[in-house]
Design a protein around this motif. Structure first.
Motif, PDB file in Angstrom:
ATOM      1  N   GLY A  50     -45.865-126.400 -42.681  1.00  0.00           N
ATOM      2  CA  GLY A  50     -44.939-127.358 -43.267  1.00  0.00           C
ATOM      3  C   GLY A  50     -43.573-127.351 -42.617  1.00  0.00           C
ATOM      4  N   ALA A  51     -43.095-126.176 -42.226  1.00  0.00           N
ATOM      5  CA  ALA A  51     -41.751-126.039 -41.637  1.00  0.00           C
ATOM      6  C   ALA A  51     -41.816-125.038 -40.497  1.00  0.00           C
ATOM      7  N   PRO A  52     -42.260-125.489 -39.322  1.00  0.00           N
ATOM      8  CA  PRO A  52     -42.433-124.562 -38.197  1.00  0.00           C
ATOM      9  C   PRO A  52     -41.124-123.877 -37.819  1.00  0.00           C
ATOM     10  N   GLY A  53     -41.230-122.581 -37.530  1.00  0.00           N
ATOM     11  CA  GLY A  53     -40.088-121.835 -37.020  1.00  0.00           C
ATOM     12  C   GLY A  53     -39.093-121.361 -38.048  1.00  0.00           C
ATOM     13  N   LYS A  54     -39.335-121.618 -39.330  1.00  0.00           N
ATOM     14  CA  LYS A  54     -38.414-121.150 -40.367  1.00  0.00           C
ATOM     15  C   LYS A  54     -38.728-119.698 -40.750  1.00  0.00           C
ATOM     16  N   PHE A  55     -37.920-119.165 -41.646  1.00  0.00           N
ATOM     17  CA  PHE A  55     -37.925-117.744 -42.009  1.00  0.00           C
ATOM     18  C   PHE A  55     -38.859-117.545 -43.206  1.00  0.00           C
ATOM     19  N   HIS A  56     -40.178-117.541 -42.958  1.00  0.00           N
ATOM     20  CA  HIS A  56     -41.180-117.471 -44.021  1.00  0.00           C
ATOM     21  C   HIS A  56     -41.639-116.024 -44.231  1.00  0.00           C
ATOM     22  N   LEU A  57     -41.740-115.620 -45.490  1.00  0.00           N
ATOM     23  CA  LEU A  57     -42.130-114.248 -45.798  1.00  0.00           C
ATOM     24  C   LEU A  57     -42.802-114.180 -47.159  1.00  0.00           C
ATOM     25  N   HIS A  58     -43.219-112.990 -47.553  1.00  0.00           N
ATOM     26  CA  HIS A  58     -43.784-112.770 -48.882  1.00  0.00           C
ATOM     27  C   HIS A  58     -43.063-111.590 -49.515  1.00  0.00           C
ATOM     28  N   ALA A  59     -43.189-111.464 -50.847  1.00  0.00           N
ATOM     29  CA  ALA A  59     -42.407-110.449 -51.562  1.00  0.00           C
ATOM     30  C   ALA A  59     -43.208-109.906 -52.734  1.00  0.00           C
ATOM     31  N   GLU A  60     -43.298-108.562 -52.811  1.00  0.00           N
ATOM     32  CA  GLU A  60     -44.031-107.903 -53.879  1.00  0.00           C
ATOM     33  C   GLU A  60     -43.117-106.978 -54.686  1.00  0.00           C
ATOM     34  N   TYR A  61     -43.534-106.696 -55.913  1.00  0.00           N
ATOM     35  CA  TYR A  61     -42.808-105.659 -56.653  1.00  0.00           C
ATOM     36  C   TYR A  61     -43.325-104.299 -56.206  1.00  0.00           C
ATOM     37  N   ASP A  62     -42.688-103.223 -56.662  1.00  0.00           N
ATOM     38  CA  ASP A  62     -42.847-101.947 -55.980  1.00  0.00           C
ATOM     39  C   ASP A  62     -44.197-101.272 -56.155  1.00  0.00           C
ATOM     40  N   ALA A  63     -45.132-101.853 -56.894  1.00  0.00           N
ATOM     41  CA  ALA A  63     -46.491-101.308 -56.917  1.00  0.00           C
ATOM     42  C   ALA A  63     -47.092-101.290 -55.515  1.00  0.00           C
ATOM     43  N   ALA A  64     -46.687-102.236 -54.673  1.00  0.00           N
ATOM     44  CA  ALA A  64     -47.190-102.256 -53.299  1.00  0.00           C
ATOM     45  C   ALA A  64     -46.798-100.992 -52.547  1.00  0.00           C
ATOM     46  N   TRP A  65     -45.696-100.373 -52.939  1.00  0.00           N
ATOM     47  CA  TRP A  65     -45.205 -99.170 -52.269  1.00  0.00           C
ATOM     48  C   TRP A  65     -45.554 -97.894 -53.016  1.00  0.00           C
ATOM     49  N   TYR A  66     -45.708 -97.983 -54.356  1.00  0.00           N
ATOM     50  CA  TYR A  66     -45.769 -96.790 -55.185  1.00  0.00           C
ATOM     51  C   TYR A  66     -47.091 -96.580 -55.927  1.00  0.00           C
ATOM     52  N   GLN A  67     -48.008 -97.533 -55.907  1.00  0.00           N
ATOM     53  CA  GLN A  67     -49.198 -97.437 -56.758  1.00  0.00           C
ATOM     54  C   GLN A  67     -50.458 -97.253 -55.920  1.00  0.00           C
ATOM     55  N   ASP A  68     -51.143 -96.141 -56.148  1.00  0.00           N
ATOM     56  CA  ASP A  68     -52.421 -95.912 -55.473  1.00  0.00           C
ATOM     57  C   ASP A  68     -53.393 -97.056 -55.781  1.00  0.00           C
ATOM     58  N   ALA A  69     -54.142 -97.460 -54.766  1.00  0.00           N
ATOM     59  CA  ALA A  69     -55.217 -98.455 -54.900  1.00  0.00           C
ATOM     60  C   ALA A  69     -54.722 -99.876 -55.131  1.00  0.00           C
ATOM     61  N   HIS A  70     -53.425-100.092 -55.174  1.00  0.00           N
ATOM     62  CA  HIS A  70     -52.941-101.470 -55.327  1.00  0.00           C
ATOM     63  C   HIS A  70     -53.351-102.269 -54.081  1.00  0.00           C
ATOM     64  N   PRO A  71     -53.912-103.476 -54.250  1.00  0.00           N
ATOM     65  CA  PRO A  71     -54.450-104.205 -53.088  1.00  0.00           C
ATOM     66  C   PRO A  71     -53.393-104.744 -52.134  1.00  0.00           C
ATOM     67  N   PHE A  72     -52.180-104.962 -52.609  1.00  0.00           N
ATOM     68  CA  PHE A  72     -51.085-105.341 -51.717  1.00  0.00           C
ATOM     69  C   PHE A  72     -50.442-104.054 -51.221  1.00  0.00           C
ATOM     70  N   THR A  73     -50.294-103.914 -49.924  1.00  0.00           N
ATOM     71  CA  THR A  73     -49.976-102.624 -49.322  1.00  0.00           C
ATOM     72  C   THR A  73     -48.660-102.642 -48.542  1.00  0.00           C
ATOM     73  N   PRO A  74     -48.113-101.453 -48.262  1.00  0.00           N
ATOM     74  CA  PRO A  74     -46.926-101.384 -47.412  1.00  0.00           C
ATOM     75  C   PRO A  74     -47.133-101.998 -46.035  1.00  0.00           C
ATOM     76  N   ALA A  75     -48.301-101.807 -45.444  1.00  0.00           N
ATOM     77  CA  ALA A  75     -48.556-102.372 -44.114  1.00  0.00           C
ATOM     78  C   ALA A  75     -48.488-103.894 -44.140  1.00  0.00           C
ATOM     79  N   GLN A  76     -49.009-104.513 -45.186  1.00  0.00           N
ATOM     80  CA  GLN A  76     -48.919-105.971 -45.307  1.00  0.00           C
ATOM     81  C   GLN A  76     -47.463-106.405 -45.437  1.00  0.00           C
ATOM     82  N   ALA A  77     -46.718-105.711 -46.284  1.00  0.00           N
ATOM     83  CA  ALA A  77     -45.313-106.065 -46.489  1.00  0.00           C
ATOM     84  C   ALA A  77     -44.526-105.960 -45.195  1.00  0.00           C
ATOM     85  N   ALA A  78     -44.866-104.962 -44.376  1.00  0.00           N
ATOM     86  CA  ALA A  78     -44.085-104.652 -43.185  1.00  0.00           C
ATOM     87  C   ALA A  78     -44.560-105.370 -41.933  1.00  0.00           C
TER      88      ALA A  78
END
Length: 419
Positions: free
Chosen positions: A181-209
């Protein structure tokens, strides 16, 4: 993706004074302009905006043109006040309330991350919003959604369970839709801290980073940090910095920006009389980390007391009152913005790194050690209390001389070695 700025960006998550995010039902551009005037008056340079997904896409094949027009009008009003705009698409979840369209619920119950028709509808929605704003110079880009990972796992009462592979695939598709929709813009995703702190959470630090144009960090000390360490504890005042350094450990691009996209001073953990001090210390410590794109405070204005059923802390998080009067935290932000106006952002390298082993770089099955009370979390903050300014390095890079040199790391320690 825009280049990293010479000075960090400062902004606010925009919470409308009239009707909260329900204002889209009775959109009043004059009220929005007055809100934006009060935000710009603090010296801030951007806002993060939240369309409510069920109102903008009430049917899978209906994206309401009038709602999109109102979003563009808000962005244009922001531009008139010198404010750039980031737009969160899939709302999703806000301040303890869930906002999911009827075509994903009850009789039409479908997994919002895995059902092919739902995912296709989400792609078209994100593409449409991005395309509507693509030609606006003040449009930064899209965030896929606000902490939408909370729908994927416990403690949500009715989660749409997926694997970490499915989460990664979904994120890639959503980012691609924003880019279409908007090529070249600053597109990202954002999770709450379960991605960093919760075992087995499907959204992971590697995805965030590694997915999207930047790594988003949402730092909230009501997660056990302030309860354990107190309002002025090292871990409380450095929580945002810790999360930034944690994120940087997973980066494959050494210059990848980190956006402190949400951080606030939640009462009673941070009493109102201490909000300004917490604000100053949190931002100072965060900007002692490299590659920080900016800080976006939660939130711009208090929630009106006439609105019912919010958790108590949600009513008082604003930099301004619901009557647009500047609060002490807002005064602190204004001072910080002024101090940074002509100041070069060049934090010294963090030469000592604490070694982190979560079991696997991609899935990170052992993340609870990173959260409050975890061995890694507590060791990092003990080092910080000693004045060490620790970085974080993954165990796989502990002996990688090239990786360590690229980050300026000259010494490493494990949590068990920290006194």
């Amino acid at each position: 993706m825009p280049e990293s700025p010479r000075s960090p960006r400062f902004g606010a998550n925009y919470t409308p004074t009239q009707g909260w995010f329900h204002h889209w039902l009775d959109f009043d551009l004059d009220a929005v302009r007055a809100d934006l005037d009060s935000i710009a008056g603090l010296g801030l340079d951007h806002i993060r905006v939240f369309p409510l997904w069920p109102l903008f896409q009430p049917n899978r094949t209906l994206i309401r043109p009038r709602a999109v027009e109102q979003l563009v009008a808000l962005a244009d009003a922001a531009a008139e006040r010198g404010l750039d705009v980031n737009v969160d698409g899939l709302q999703g979840h806000l301040s303890s309330f869930d906002f999911l369209p009827a075509w994903t619920q009850t009789w039409h119950r479908r997994n919002i991350f895995a059902d092919p028709e739902v995912v296709s509808g989400q792609e078209e929605y994100l593409r449409t919003l991005a395309a509507a704003l693509a030609d606006r110079p003040n449009f930064l880009g899209m965030t896929v959604g606000n902490e939408i990972n909370q729908f994927s796992h416990d403690p949500h009462p009715d989660p749409d369970r997926i694997s970490h592979e499915q989460a990664a695939s979904w994120l890639e598709r959503m980012i691609a839709a924003c880019e279409a929709g908007a090529p070249g813009k600053f597109h990202l995703h954002a999770e709450y801290d379960a991605a960093w702190y919760q075992d087995a959470h499907p959204f992971t630090p590697a995805q965030a980073a590694r997915i999207g144009a930047a790594t988003a960090v949402h730092s909230w000390v009501f997660n056990g940090t302030a309860q354990r360490h107190g309002r002025t504890g090292v871990a409380t005042e450095h929580h945002a910095a810790y999360m930034i350094e944690l994120a940087r450990a997973w980066h494959t691009d050494p210059a990848r920006p980190v956006w402190l996209q949400e951080v606030g001073a939640p009462a009673p953990h941070i009493p109102a009389e201490h909000a300004a001090h917490f604000t100053e210390r949190t931002i100072a410590n965060a900007l002692d980390c490299a590659d920080v794109w900016g800080v976006t405070w939660w939130c711009s204005h208090d929630v009106a007391r006439e609105l019912a059923d919010f958790p108590e802390l949600e009513y008082s998080l604003g930099l301004l009152t619901n009557e647009r009067e500047v609060k002490p935290a807002g005064q602190a932000i204004a001072r910080i913005v002024e101090e940074w106006r002509d100041r070069e952002y060049a934090p010294a390298p963090r030469t000592t790194a604490l070694v982190l082993d979560t079991g696997d770089t991609v899935a990170s099955p052992q993340r609870e050690l990173c959260g409050p009370g975890g061995a890694f979390f507590e060791a990092w903050h003990r080092l910080t209390a000693q004045g060490v300014r620790p970085a974080v390095v993954l165990a796989e890079h502990e002996h990688d001389k090239e990786h360590l040199a690229a980050r300026g790391i000259t010494a490493t320690a494990t949590p068990s070695e920290v006194d």
